[in-house]
Motif scaffolding. Sequence first.
Motif, PDB file in Angstrom:
ATOM      1  N   UNK A  76      42.773  47.426  37.452  1.00 38.32           N
ATOM      2  CA  UNK A  76      43.922  47.622  38.333  1.00 38.32           C
ATOM      3  C   UNK A  76      44.422  46.284  38.882  1.00 38.32           C
ATOM      4  N   UNK A  77      43.482  45.414  39.233  1.00 40.22           N
ATOM      5  CA  UNK A  77      43.843  44.081  39.696  1.00 40.22           C
ATOM      6  C   UNK A  77      42.720  43.128  39.320  1.00 40.22           C
ATOM      7  N   UNK A  78      43.040  41.830  39.302  1.00 40.96           N
ATOM      8  CA  UNK A  78      42.084  40.824  38.824  1.00 40.96           C
ATOM      9  C   UNK A  78      41.624  39.951  39.996  1.00 40.96           C
ATOM     10  N   UNK A  79      40.319  39.818  40.156  1.00 41.26           N
ATOM     11  CA  UNK A  79      39.754  38.942  41.187  1.00 41.26           C
ATOM     12  C   UNK A  79      39.544  37.558  40.582  1.00 41.26           C
ATOM     13  N   UNK A  99      50.103  38.080  44.374  1.00 47.13           N
ATOM     14  CA  UNK A  99      48.731  37.681  44.683  1.00 47.13           C
ATOM     15  C   UNK A  99      48.390  38.089  46.115  1.00 47.13           C
ATOM     16  N   UNK A 100      47.125  38.453  46.331  1.00 45.62           N
ATOM     17  CA  UNK A 100      46.644  38.801  47.678  1.00 45.62           C
ATOM     18  C   UNK A 100      45.496  37.875  48.037  1.00 45.62           C
ATOM     19  N   UNK A 110      49.374  32.726  49.467  1.00 41.20           N
ATOM     20  CA  UNK A 110      50.227  33.744  50.084  1.00 41.20           C
ATOM     21  C   UNK A 110      51.694  33.593  49.712  1.00 41.20           C
ATOM     22  N   UNK A 111      52.070  32.454  49.155  1.00 38.97           N
ATOM     23  CA  UNK A 111      53.450  32.269  48.701  1.00 38.97           C
ATOM     24  C   UNK A 111      53.727  33.009  47.396  1.00 38.97           C
ATOM     25  N   UNK A 112      52.683  33.487  46.724  1.00 41.99           N
ATOM     26  CA  UNK A 112      52.850  34.209  45.465  1.00 41.99           C
ATOM     27  C   UNK A 112      52.990  35.713  45.739  1.00 41.99           C
ATOM     28  N   UNK A 156      39.284  32.405  46.864  1.00 41.95           N
ATOM     29  CA  UNK A 156      39.264  33.686  46.164  1.00 41.95           C
ATOM     30  C   UNK A 156      40.564  34.416  46.476  1.00 41.95           C
ATOM     31  N   UNK A 157      41.195  34.976  45.446  1.00 37.28           N
ATOM     32  CA  UNK A 157      42.376  35.808  45.646  1.00 37.28           C
ATOM     33  C   UNK A 157      42.406  36.880  44.565  1.00 37.28           C
TER      34      UNK A 157
END
Length: 381
Positions: free
Chosen positions: A266-269, A302-303, A297-299, A322-323
């Motif tokens: 679902x998402x990539x770490x 991305x979280x 955070x500018x992306x 880590x994001x």
Amino acid sequence: MTGVAWDLGAAALAFAGTPWYQREYAGNPGWAYLAAGGLALALVLAFHVARRWARRVFSSLEHADRARGLALRVLNDLRPWAVVPAAAYSACALLTLPAGVETFFRSVFVVAVSAQLLLTSRLVVEFVIARAVTRPSSDGASDPSLASASGIIRFMSMLVLGGVLVALALSNLGVEVTPLITGLGIGGVAVALACQSILSDLFASLTIVFDKPFLVGDFIIVGDKLGTVESIGVKTTRVRALSGEQLVFSNSDLLSSRIQNYKRMQERRVVFGFAVPHGTPVGQVRAIPGVVRSAIEAEPKARFDRAHFKAIGAYALEFEAVYHVLSADFNVYMDIQQSINLKLIEAFAASGVRLAVPTQVYRREHPEVAGGFTPEGPGPF
């Protein structure tokens, strides 16, 4: 002699004076044959009328209701060579027939009905497989693995149904099927032992189809091999590697391996690190995690998770961040990582922070040695 002739003449006069429908022919009156023929004809006509009526009722509902569409196809598939023997056998109930004739009609009826049931079961099996193939999977897409394995599922289903119907038909015909089934069981064990690897892969393919550890189109990693699944066959699964070649895996070996399925991510770490040299001012070191956080955070896809001054290494000050990438697409991840790297380089250049590079420092010393040797003096030799 005269008495016998008299009796025969009297019987002939009585037969001639009896109406035809009351006369007996082969142990049955004429009206019984007439009734049996009328019943058989009525059953055949009733079948055709009922099928025509059902066609008219169900034809407009075939696309709206799959079950009614299946009923329509079953009605259309009923064959005359199955309906006529069934009607004739039903009409035989009105007659007293010799044992051999009755056995003949019964045998024809059993064979015809068994063959018709086998054809009808084919339609039901195809209907069930079609429903399973077109049913969407957990991600909303149709399941292509079922489509690729539908042939073997259809074959095995028809093989089992055909065996059951043949056994039932032979049993109804008076054949003792127990020794036959026992012999087939022993032969089946011998064949299974001889074809153990093939059967292992066959059942492994069915396990893949129904358990769905991966689907056609998924990107998987098996050991040190990785690629996109192209097809799931009866014995092997074929994977297209990133470098272009095709990888062929045995289904049983594939199930016994650990499989990483990236399609279902679902998402990539993402974890990445960098280092700055020793001697960097404390204020700049303290500000670096905030710079990393701002870059992540500018992306929009991305979280941010965390950014820390990780360790004081032997040759540099180490940082780790880590994001999470809100997409499973590898290209999206690489675009985000590239953008973050460029933002960090720009920010460090603006604040005067240098990135550490691997360096080795060699320090050469010239100690004095015994005998008054100095670096400027002559050596001992």
